[in-house]
Write an enzyme that holds these catalytic residues in place. Structure first.
Site, PDB file in Angstrom:
ATOM      1  N   GLU A 212       0.840  -1.200   0.000  1.00 42.79           N
ATOM      2  CA  GLU A 212       0.000   0.000   0.000  1.00 42.79           C
ATOM      3  C   GLU A 212       0.871   1.245   0.000  1.00 42.79           C
ATOM      4  O   GLU A 212       1.970   1.242   0.559  1.00 42.79           O
ATOM      5  CB  GLU A 212      -0.884   0.048   1.256  1.00 42.79           C
ATOM      6  CG  GLU A 212      -2.060  -0.879   1.234  1.00 42.79           C
ATOM      7  CD  GLU A 212      -2.910  -0.729   2.495  1.00 42.79           C
ATOM      8  OE1 GLU A 212      -3.915  -1.429   2.590  1.00 42.79           O
ATOM      9  OE2 GLU A 212      -2.549   0.073   3.384  1.00 42.79           O
ATOM     10  N   LYS A 214       2.237   4.642   1.337  1.00 40.66           N
ATOM     11  CA  LYS A 214       2.369   5.213   2.681  1.00 40.66           C
ATOM     12  C   LYS A 214       2.323   6.725   2.559  1.00 40.66           C
ATOM     13  O   LYS A 214       3.163   7.327   1.898  1.00 40.66           O
ATOM     14  CB  LYS A 214       3.681   4.774   3.342  1.00 40.66           C
ATOM     15  CG  LYS A 214       3.785   5.210   4.796  1.00 40.66           C
ATOM     16  CD  LYS A 214       5.068   4.737   5.434  1.00 40.66           C
ATOM     17  CE  LYS A 214       5.038   4.953   6.937  1.00 40.66           C
ATOM     18  NZ  LYS A 214       4.704   6.326   7.334  1.00 40.66           N
ATOM     19  N   ARG A 219      -2.554  10.435  10.775  1.00 36.48           N
ATOM     20  CA  ARG A 219      -3.351   9.223  11.001  1.00 36.48           C
ATOM     21  C   ARG A 219      -4.694   9.636  11.597  1.00 36.48           C
ATOM     22  O   ARG A 219      -4.756  10.471  12.507  1.00 36.48           O
ATOM     23  CB  ARG A 219      -2.590   8.303  11.953  1.00 36.48           C
ATOM     24  CG  ARG A 219      -3.196   6.913  12.181  1.00 36.48           C
ATOM     25  CD  ARG A 219      -2.896   5.997  11.027  1.00 36.48           C
ATOM     26  NE  ARG A 219      -3.313   4.624  11.308  1.00 36.48           N
ATOM     27  CZ  ARG A 219      -2.507   3.672  11.765  1.00 36.48           C
ATOM     28  NH1 ARG A 219      -1.226   3.948  12.017  1.00 36.48           N
ATOM     29  NH2 ARG A 219      -2.952   2.446  11.960  1.00 36.48           N
ATOM     30  N   ARG A 234      -3.809   9.929  16.047  1.00 35.51           N
ATOM     31  CA  ARG A 234      -3.023   8.806  16.578  1.00 35.51           C
ATOM     32  C   ARG A 234      -2.811   8.941  18.078  1.00 35.51           C
ATOM     33  O   ARG A 234      -2.717   7.946  18.794  1.00 35.51           O
ATOM     34  CB  ARG A 234      -1.683   8.754  15.841  1.00 35.51           C
ATOM     35  CG  ARG A 234      -0.731   7.701  16.370  1.00 35.51           C
ATOM     36  CD  ARG A 234       0.515   7.626  15.528  1.00 35.51           C
ATOM     37  NE  ARG A 234       1.591   6.964  16.235  1.00 35.51           N
ATOM     38  CZ  ARG A 234       2.760   6.675  15.701  1.00 35.51           C
ATOM     39  NH1 ARG A 234       3.002   6.989  14.448  1.00 35.51           N
ATOM     40  NH2 ARG A 234       3.700   6.083  16.401  1.00 35.51           N
ATOM     41  N   LYS A 393       7.134  -1.397   6.970  1.00 43.65           N
ATOM     42  CA  LYS A 393       7.237  -0.135   6.224  1.00 43.65           C
ATOM     43  C   LYS A 393       8.577  -0.055   5.504  1.00 43.65           C
ATOM     44  O   LYS A 393       9.607  -0.492   6.016  1.00 43.65           O
ATOM     45  CB  LYS A 393       7.034   1.071   7.144  1.00 43.65           C
ATOM     46  CG  LYS A 393       7.993   1.196   8.307  1.00 43.65           C
ATOM     47  CD  LYS A 393       7.610   2.401   9.168  1.00 43.65           C
ATOM     48  CE  LYS A 393       8.484   2.491  10.412  1.00 43.65           C
ATOM     49  NZ  LYS A 393       8.139   3.634  11.270  1.00 43.65           N
TER      50      LYS A 393
END
EC number: 6.5.1.1
Length: 549
Positions: A212, A214, A219, A234, A393
């Site tokens: 996906e 980033k 967030r 977040r 990540k």
């Protein structure tokens, strides 16, 4: 201690009268607190100011001035008074708040008064955060430290620390594992692990995997309960008011009545299309223009945003946390109606590393941070509050060799010279020793700042300057800064190498040698992170040993 007192005490230990996601502010600043202290102890405001200039802490001033006999306030008495202060509003509210604070200070012992003032000002300074409190809960309510992990897992879903404390006090270990998602109460975000090499992506998640985009944004967790829609950051802050355009788009585009979505809000280039695979996006710093209480509509137009949803946690009364990622993604795609603002995170599903590398390069061309690799396995649950190996990540910095990024807490400033005169020349930064719940020095950062960066950092730190080393900070005498700062502001720093250093205290062993970051360079302020969300000593040691963190 009664049940209600346990709940109230949990909030007070963290310097509040409610859970973090309620964004509670008592509406008292230094000026009103100073007046209240003067009134409570019958001294002039000038006397309070003089002592405040010397101590740098109005709580300490209250302690010094309270020469009365030792008294003891009940928890419900303190909590009730603080609630009254919070609820005072409208004409004459400042005088009412001042009077209420003076009244409770008159009834408090010196030590109680000290901490009441600090709580009111949002500067409790006990030297620990919620994670330390959870460890205390394990001992107090179960009689054993072995439940700490399960308590922390429960807190990731039930983020109301008072409710958690109350349940543990009542049921002990039986309370664990029974907490579920509740609309309007945010869940702690699942986070991705970092890998050292591109090939490690395949080692960690072999076979078919999702890649996906980033996004370099904020967030966001969206909770929809009928017509009531809330957005949480977040850090569990309620950010609903900052994004009226997003809330309206959810109202129109998400047809489910009860739903919780996980995604990222990003700012995109005016005139472009956020869902265009070739579109470009602004950085996180641009998005921070939207984090304001006033002129919200003006900045809604100046800084248009889009939301990219990548997960769904709850639907029509059912938690989806334990469902595997492929099922959650399929459900997500069924319930998000894409629009100019609402989108699904762009992804590919493949077992070919070359395809993933091409996808990564496309992401960089769009000014994105990189990609997230996600497990398609049957056990790929949503692990709330964890940095999970189900998500990996891969960012531009990782692809460029030895360079690594670290999220560090600022704990001190050194005076600037030349162009930097009047501001700081460098910042002393720390990592978190999670085991000791202590901040340990790791590097001194003096490059990468623009004038605007320096000005913003000075402004943000101005309310957190203190007169001595904080109790939860470990600094060697040779590294003492010109100005001490309580750990509050987090910055992202790029560095090239972790070395042993006699100057720093990170992971300091018996040989008096710690770990330090070489060639640090400031990248950005992390408004979305608090001091207990930063890079940990464990992560630094893993990097030093060539392991993933």
């Amino acid at each position: 201690m009664e049940r209600k007192e346990i709940k109230d005490s949990a909030y007070l230990f963290l310097g509040s009268i409610g859970p973090a996601f309620e964004n509670i502010t008592l509406g008292i600043g230094d000026k009103l607190a100073l007046k209240a202290i003067a009134g409570a102890y019958r001294v002039s405001e000038e006397e309070v100011k003089k002592r405040y200039s010397r101590t740098g802490d109005l709580g300490d001033v209250a302690f010094e001035l309270n020469q009365g006999e030792e008294k003891s306030l009940a928890i419900d008495e303190v909590f009730g008074s603080l609630k009254e202060i919070k609820e005072a509003s409208g004409k004459g509210s400042q005088e009412e708040k001042t009077g209420l604070l003076s009244s409770i200070l008159q009834r408090a012992s010196p030590k109680e008064g000290k901490y009441i003032v600090r709580i009111v000002l949002g500067k409790l300074r006990l030297g620990f955060g919620d994670q330390f409190l959870l460890e205390a809960f394990s001992i107090a309510f179960t009689g054993d430290k072995k439940y700490v992990v399960k308590i922390k897992e429960s807190y990731s879903v039930c983020t109301d620390i008072g409710e958690l404390a109350e349940s543990l006090a009542e049921q002990g270990p039986k309370a664990l594992g029974h907490f579920s998602i509740k609309l309007g109460r945010p869940v702690r975000s699942m986070l991705a692990q970092r890998v050292k090499t591109f090939e490690e992506l395949e080692e960690r998640i072999p076979g078919k995997k999702a890649a996906e985009e980033k996004y370099d944004g904020e967030r966001v967790q969206i909770h929809k309960n009928g017509e009531e829609i809330k957005a949480f950051s977040r850090r569990l802050e309620d950010i609903t008011a900052q994004y009226p355009d997003v809330i309206e788009a959810v109202r129109k585009g998400i047809l489910a009545k009860k739903i919780v979505l996980d995604g990222e809000i990003i700012a995109y280039v005016e005139g472009g299309k956020a869902n265009d695979s070739t579109g470009e996006f602004y950085s996180f710093q641009r998005l921070m223009k939207r984090r304001r209480k006033y002129e919200v509509q003006k900045y809604t137009e100046i800084c248009p945003v889009a939301v990219f949803f990548f997960d769904i946690l709850y639907l029509e009364g059912n938690s989806l946390l334990k469902k595997p990622y492929p099922e959650r993604r399929a459900i997500l795609e069924e319930h998000v109606k894409e629009s100019e603002i609402l989108h699904l995170a762009r992804r590919i599903v493949t077992d070919n590393l070359e395809e993933i590398e091409d996808f990564f390069n496309e992401a960089l061309e769009k000014r994105l941070e990189g990609i997230i690799i996600k497990s398609m396995g049957r056990n790929s649950a949503y692990e709330a509050g964890k940095r999970s190996w189900f998500w990996l990540k891969w960012k531009e910095e990782y692809a460029s060799g030895m360079r690594e990024t670290f999220d560090l807490a600022i704990i001190g400033k050194y005076y600037g010279r030349g162009k930097r005169k009047g501001s700081f020349g460098a910042l002393l930064c720390a990592i978190l020793n999670g085991e000791e719940q202590r901040f340990e020095t790791f590097t001194k950062v003096g490059t990468g700042f623009t004038e605007a960066d320096a000005k913003e950092i000075d402004s943000l730190l101005s309310e957190h300057i203190i007169s001595e080393v904080p109790k939860n900070v470990l600094i060697k005498s040779r590294m003492l800064p010109d100005i001490f700062v309580e750990p509050s502001l987090v910055i992202e720093v790029l560095g090239s190498e972790i070395t042993e250093s006699p100057s720093h205290t990170a992971g300091q062993g018996e040989g008096d040698t710690g770990l330090a970051l070489r060639f640090p360079r400031f990248l950005r302020i992390r408004h979305d992170k608090g001091p207990y969300d930063i890079t940990t000593l464990t992560e630094v040691r893993n990097l030093k040993e060539g392991k993933s963190i």
